[in-house]
Design an enzyme around this catalytic site. Structure first.
Site, PDB file in Angstrom:
ATOM      1  N   ASN A  82      45.926  51.892  15.120  1.00  0.00           N
ATOM      2  CA  ASN A  82      46.881  51.536  14.057  1.00  0.00           C
ATOM      3  C   ASN A  82      46.190  51.448  12.706  1.00  0.00           C
ATOM      4  OD1 ASN A  82      49.030  51.507  15.729  1.00  0.00           O
ATOM      5  ND2 ASN A  82      49.092  49.287  16.002  1.00  0.00           N
TER       6      ASN A  82
ATOM      7  N   GLU B  15      43.870  50.637  24.370  1.00  0.00           N
ATOM      8  CA  GLU B  15      42.757  49.924  23.738  1.00  0.00           C
ATOM      9  C   GLU B  15      42.491  48.638  24.520  1.00  0.00           C
ATOM     10  OE1 GLU B  15      42.950  51.223  19.050  1.00  0.00           O
ATOM     11  OE2 GLU B  15      44.373  49.709  19.707  1.00  0.00           O
TER      12      GLU B  15
ATOM     13  N   SER C 114      49.998  44.128  19.143  1.00  0.00           N
ATOM     14  CA  SER C 114      49.424  45.222  18.363  1.00  0.00           C
ATOM     15  C   SER C 114      48.768  44.723  17.086  1.00  0.00           C
ATOM     16  CB  SER C 114      50.484  46.280  18.056  1.00  0.00           C
ATOM     17  OG  SER C 114      51.684  45.681  17.675  1.00  0.00           O
TER      18      SER C 114
ATOM     19  N   HIS D 103      46.172  47.156  24.945  1.00  0.00           N
ATOM     20  CA  HIS D 103      47.091  47.664  23.921  1.00  0.00           C
ATOM     21  C   HIS D 103      47.524  49.091  24.270  1.00  0.00           C
ATOM     22  CE1 HIS D 103      48.012  48.945  19.569  1.00  0.00           C
ATOM     23  NE2 HIS D 103      49.035  48.302  20.069  1.00  0.00           N
TER      24      HIS D 103
HETATM   25  P1  NAI Z   1      60.845  44.291  22.244  1.00  0.00           P
HETATM   26  O1  NAI Z   1      61.465  43.444  21.197  1.00  0.00           O
HETATM   27  O2  NAI Z   1      61.412  45.622  22.539  1.00  0.00           O
HETATM   28  O3  NAI Z   1      60.790  43.485  23.618  1.00  0.00           O
HETATM   29  C1  NAI Z   1      60.386  42.170  23.742  1.00  0.00           C
HETATM   30  C2  NAI Z   1      61.039  41.620  25.007  1.00  0.00           C
HETATM   31  O4  NAI Z   1      60.415  40.388  25.302  1.00  0.00           O
HETATM   32  C3  NAI Z   1      62.537  41.351  24.864  1.00  0.00           C
HETATM   33  O5  NAI Z   1      63.221  41.968  25.932  1.00  0.00           O
HETATM   34  C4  NAI Z   1      62.650  39.829  24.948  1.00  0.00           C
HETATM   35  O6  NAI Z   1      63.828  39.415  25.577  1.00  0.00           O
HETATM   36  C5  NAI Z   1      61.431  39.479  25.753  1.00  0.00           C
HETATM   37  N1  NAI Z   1      60.931  38.124  25.525  1.00  0.00           N
HETATM   38  C6  NAI Z   1      60.689  37.520  24.349  1.00  0.00           C
HETATM   39  N2  NAI Z   1      60.200  36.275  24.542  1.00  0.00           N
HETATM   40  C7  NAI Z   1      60.120  36.097  25.882  1.00  0.00           C
HETATM   41  C8  NAI Z   1      59.682  35.035  26.726  1.00  0.00           C
HETATM   42  N3  NAI Z   1      59.202  33.924  26.218  1.00  0.00           N
HETATM   43  N4  NAI Z   1      59.756  35.221  28.054  1.00  0.00           N
HETATM   44  C9  NAI Z   1      60.242  36.365  28.585  1.00  0.00           C
HETATM   45  N5  NAI Z   1      60.675  37.393  27.851  1.00  0.00           N
HETATM   46  C10 NAI Z   1      60.598  37.270  26.515  1.00  0.00           C
HETATM   47  O7  NAI Z   1      59.304  44.379  21.820  1.00  0.00           O
HETATM   48  P2  NAI Z   1      58.287  45.588  22.046  1.00  0.00           P
HETATM   49  O8  NAI Z   1      58.429  46.587  20.975  1.00  0.00           O
HETATM   50  O9  NAI Z   1      58.322  46.022  23.456  1.00  0.00           O
HETATM   51  O10 NAI Z   1      56.894  44.858  21.774  1.00  0.00           O
HETATM   52  C11 NAI Z   1      56.343  43.959  22.702  1.00  0.00           C
HETATM   53  C12 NAI Z   1      54.877  43.745  22.368  1.00  0.00           C
HETATM   54  O11 NAI Z   1      54.209  44.999  22.417  1.00  0.00           O
HETATM   55  C13 NAI Z   1      54.624  43.207  20.963  1.00  0.00           C
HETATM   56  O12 NAI Z   1      53.528  42.334  21.013  1.00  0.00           O
HETATM   57  C14 NAI Z   1      54.294  44.451  20.156  1.00  0.00           C
HETATM   58  O13 NAI Z   1      53.480  44.190  19.035  1.00  0.00           O
HETATM   59  C15 NAI Z   1      53.556  45.261  21.170  1.00  0.00           C
HETATM   60  N6  NAI Z   1      53.541  46.702  20.952  1.00  0.00           N
HETATM   61  C16 NAI Z   1      54.673  47.358  20.544  1.00  0.00           C
HETATM   62  C17 NAI Z   1      54.653  48.736  20.359  1.00  0.00           C
HETATM   63  C18 NAI Z   1      55.883  49.485  19.990  1.00  0.00           C
HETATM   64  O14 NAI Z   1      55.782  50.669  19.641  1.00  0.00           O
HETATM   65  N7  NAI Z   1      57.050  48.876  20.065  1.00  0.00           N
HETATM   66  C19 NAI Z   1      53.407  49.506  20.578  1.00  0.00           C
HETATM   67  C20 NAI Z   1      52.314  48.723  21.074  1.00  0.00           C
HETATM   68  C21 NAI Z   1      52.384  47.366  21.227  1.00  0.00           C
END
Ligand code: NAI
Length: 680
Positions: A489, A451, A418, A439
């Site tokens: 955002n 996006e 994001s 996105h």
């Molecule tokens: P989160 O922290 O809930 O989940 C991330 C997951 O990725 C975790 O389960 C972790 O174990 C796993 N992970 C981390 N490194 C890894 C690897 N090398 N291999 C396999 N699994 C791995 O994060 P979230 O909130 O889902 O965000 C994920 C992405 O989405 C980020 O880039 C964030 O900026 C983006 N995003 C988040 C939004 C939100 O509202 N949370 C909205 C839009 C985009």
């Protein structure tokens, strides 16, 4: 069998003397009742009136459905009530003549039958509909800021009773053939193979029409109508204030005042819809509809047919993206470094599927398509790979480097980041041009926008394929450039920060939210920040703060440090109980700052202008579409730019300058305002 062909209609006469009126609108895949389609129908009905056949069946020759409604594009030409009235009166005349034909008339419905299409069907004596998953019937005009206007208000109430008809017309929801049968809207719901036979039978042996139940006739009685109308008004007011959405109130008034005299009600319906359709709300909502079509079209052209999606990261976003793609029919493998994360997603997704899919077998099938894949075996088979791991550039780069050799050369490689510019992530790839941003927004199942993030390095074909994939999973693709915050955002953050500054000035939280709701936002900014998660807000705000004039309120930092993250932790600005924000009442006698609404909204408007000037999006239409579908920006205002143009660029700029004088640099008008006037 004799055949007569018109431009849009074809007439066949069978050996039983039944006339079949086939609609196959020229040069399009979808039947709509444009003015020329109605004019042709008028000419056909004229000849049928002179020499009535044994019966008439109206049907569609399009695979896509019966009739989707009026031609919405023509609404943009309804600049005055008089212009609109010409088209409305013409349709009334034609539909009235169909109703008056002395022979049985049947609408044979398969696929969608909406708006004007439903009104045409209601002008027939009988309706038979295919009992299948594609059939959808409804009168959704209210979503365009109008109500049915081709006789549908009178005929739907007469056919299905005021409660069922008003439910359809006031909510705009659609129903399947069986539900329509239960409501009395259609006479038969039959499988496709029996549809023709059923339509023919209606003509050969027309059944007696069943009158409405006594109690339904009773509520149409003059003395009871005001009472029922008030109940309906209250229900509508809970969803749509009259100032912003006049159509449902006009519809209730029509029924209350004129139901005793169907001719007068038809006449008043025409007057009312002509008035509404040239009004600001309808014109804005028509714009929103056309913007949505524009975004859908961006995903249509590409010849890209993926089957297998591989998602890496089973957190909030990756889990939801994987579930959504499985729901939409894709085979999905989901990878995470933690097995518990995968188990969580399976549980959460099962809950979602049970809510949205009625048939248990289909729930099982959809779950079968979602495969936990801790080792990443699906990588080499996937057509689309979506990364949704932690928001950390180094961690993401390490992952990309390790997976690139495993994925198919023609597969899309996408990131859900994001905030990280693509050109900071693609440096480790042997082919950096293949990385694109997809996105998604949280929650994925409710937010229609995605996006499509492109850097100067991104291959144009890859971006188009990403848009096509987005359309295939029933989401709206919006191309944006990989600049900090992209579009949504970047617009939202200044608005949320302003709300937090107001909170620091001791303005009651509920009062801040109420001001945004009054403007027409779907949720107040304080509740929205709590819903997004205060840690995420802080992270994005700090990131954007590096490139933009964003002041991060101290209270936000303090709350995140204290672990008060909003809805997910049960406490943020608000306390949450059963997932509901407990909003402390606004103290009685409290007088909110007069410029509060302006402070909130102008932060968004100014940033929208900056995004457009900075070519984050390629056009004003894309900016309006993205902000409406990504933030819920008051749809009846048609988007921030439509709103600025409606209010006038100069007076809006003056208001912004007044805010700048009062509150300083964060309200400095973006230099894009200077060229905006010429873009109307
Ligand atoms: P989160 O922290 O809930 O989940 C991330 C997951 O990725 C975790 O389960 C972790 O174990 C796993 N992970 C981390 N490194 C890894 C690897 N090398 N291999 C396999 N699994 C791995 O994060 P979230 O909130 O889902 O965000 C994920 C992405 O989405 C980020 O880039 C964030 O900026 C983006 N995003 C988040 C939004 C939100 O509202 N949370 C909205 C839009 C985009």
């Amino acid at each position: 069998m004799t055949i007569t062909t018109y431009n849009h209609w074809k007439i066949t006469r069978d050996t039983d003397g039944i006339t079949w009126l086939h609609l196959d609108k020229a040069d399009t895949n979808t039947n709509v009742l444009s003015n020329d389609v109605v004019i042709e129908l008028g000419a056909i009905v004229e000849t049928l009136t002179q020499t009535p056949p044994k019966g008439v069946v109206i049907l569609s020759d399009k695979a896509s459905g019966f009739i989707a409604g009026a031609d919405i594009k023509e609404f943009t030409g309804y600049t005055t009530k008089e212009i609109a009235l010409v088209a409305v009166r013409r349709a009334h005349q034609v539909f009235n003549r169909i109703e008056d034909l002395p022979c049985p008339t049947v609408a044979m419905i398969s696929g969608f039958c909406l708006g004007g299409g439903m009104e045409l069907a209601l002008a027939c004596k009988y309706r038979v509909a295919e009992d299948g998953p594609k059939t959808k019937l409804g009168l959704p005009e209210v979503k365009l800021g109008i109500h049915p206007g081709y006789g549908g208000t009178v005929r739907s109430i007469r056919t299905a009773g005021v409660f069922a008809a008003m439910d359809l017309m006031l909510t705009g929801r659609t129903v399947d053939a069986r539900a329509a049968k239960r409501m009395g809207l259609v006479d038969h719901a039959v499988p496709l193979r029996q549809l023709r036979v059923a339509a023919r039978a209606m003509v050969i042996t027309p059944p007696a029409k069943r009158p409405l139940a006594v109690w339904l006739r009773l509520v149409n009685y003059r003395l009871l109508r005001p009472w029922v109308a008030n109940i309906l008004r209250k229900k509508v007011a809970a969803r749509a204030p009259q100032d912003h959405y006049p159509a449902p109130y006009a519809l209730i008034d029509l029924w209350q005042k004129y139901y005793d005299d169907p001719f007068l009600m038809l006449d008043q319906e025409a007057q009312s819809i002509a008035q509404l359709s040239c009004g600001h709300t309808a014109q804005s909502l028509v714009r929103v509809f056309l913007l949505q079509e524009q975004l859908k079209a961006l995903g249509r052209s590409e010849d890209f047919h993926p089957h297998h999606v591989h998602v890496i990261g089973a957190g909030v976003m990756g889990g939801d993206i994987a579930g959504w793609c499985a729901l939409r029919g894709f085979t999905v493998t989901l990878q995470d470094q933690k097995k518990e994360a995968l188990a969580n997603v399976i549980k959460r997704t099962h809950g979602l599927f049970k809510k949205v899919i009625k048939d248990r077998l289909l729930v099982t099938r959809a779950m079968d398509r979602l495969v936990p894949d801790p080792k990443g075996n699906g990588l080499k088979r996937a057509d689309v790979v979506i990364e949704a791991i932690f928001e950390d550039a180094e961690v993401k780069r390490t992952l990309f480097k390790s997976i690139e050799p495993q994925i198919k050369p023609q597969a899309i490689l996408a990131t859900n980041t994001s905030s990280i510019p693509l050109d900071e992530l693609n440096t480790v790839l042997t082919k950096p041009s293949r990385l694109v941003g997809l996105h998604f927004f949280n929650p994925v199942s409710k937010m229609p926008l995605v996006e499509i993030v492109q850097s100067p390095t991104t291959d144009k074909t890859v971006a188009q394929q990403a848009a096509a994939f987005t359309k295939q999973i029933d989401r709206l693709p919006l191309p944006v450039s990989s600049k900090p915050g992209f579009l949504v955002n970047r617009i939202l953050m200044p608005y949320l920060m302003e709300a937090m500054l107001l909170a620091e000035e001791a303005v009651p939280l509920a009062s801040i939210d109420a001001a945004a709701l009054k403007f027409g936002m779907p949720m107040g900014p304080i509740e929205l920040a709590d819903t997004v998660g205060l840690d995420i807000c802080l992270h994005v705000a700090e990131n954007l703060g590096k490139s933009m004039n964003i002041e991060v309120p101290a209270r936000l930092r303090q709350m995140v440090q204290a672990g008060h993250l909003g809805r997910k932790s049960g406490r943020g600005f608000y306390e949450f109980k059963n997932d509901k924000a407990l909003k402390p009442a606004i103290p009685s006698g409290y007088h909110q700052p007069d410029d509060m609404e302006h402070r909130l909204i102008f932060r968004m408007l100014n940033e929208a202008v900056a995004c457009w000037r900075d070519t984050v999006v390629e056009s004003i239409d894309h900016a309006d579409a993205g902000i409406i579908f990504g933030t819920g920006f008051a749809p009846f205002r048609g988007g921030p730019f439509h709103y600025i143009f409606h209010m006038g660029v100069k007076p809006m700029l003056q208001l912004l300058e007044q805010l700048q004088q009062r509150y300083g640099a964060r309200f400095t008008p973006d230099r894009g305002w200077a060229t905006l006037d010429s873009k109307k």
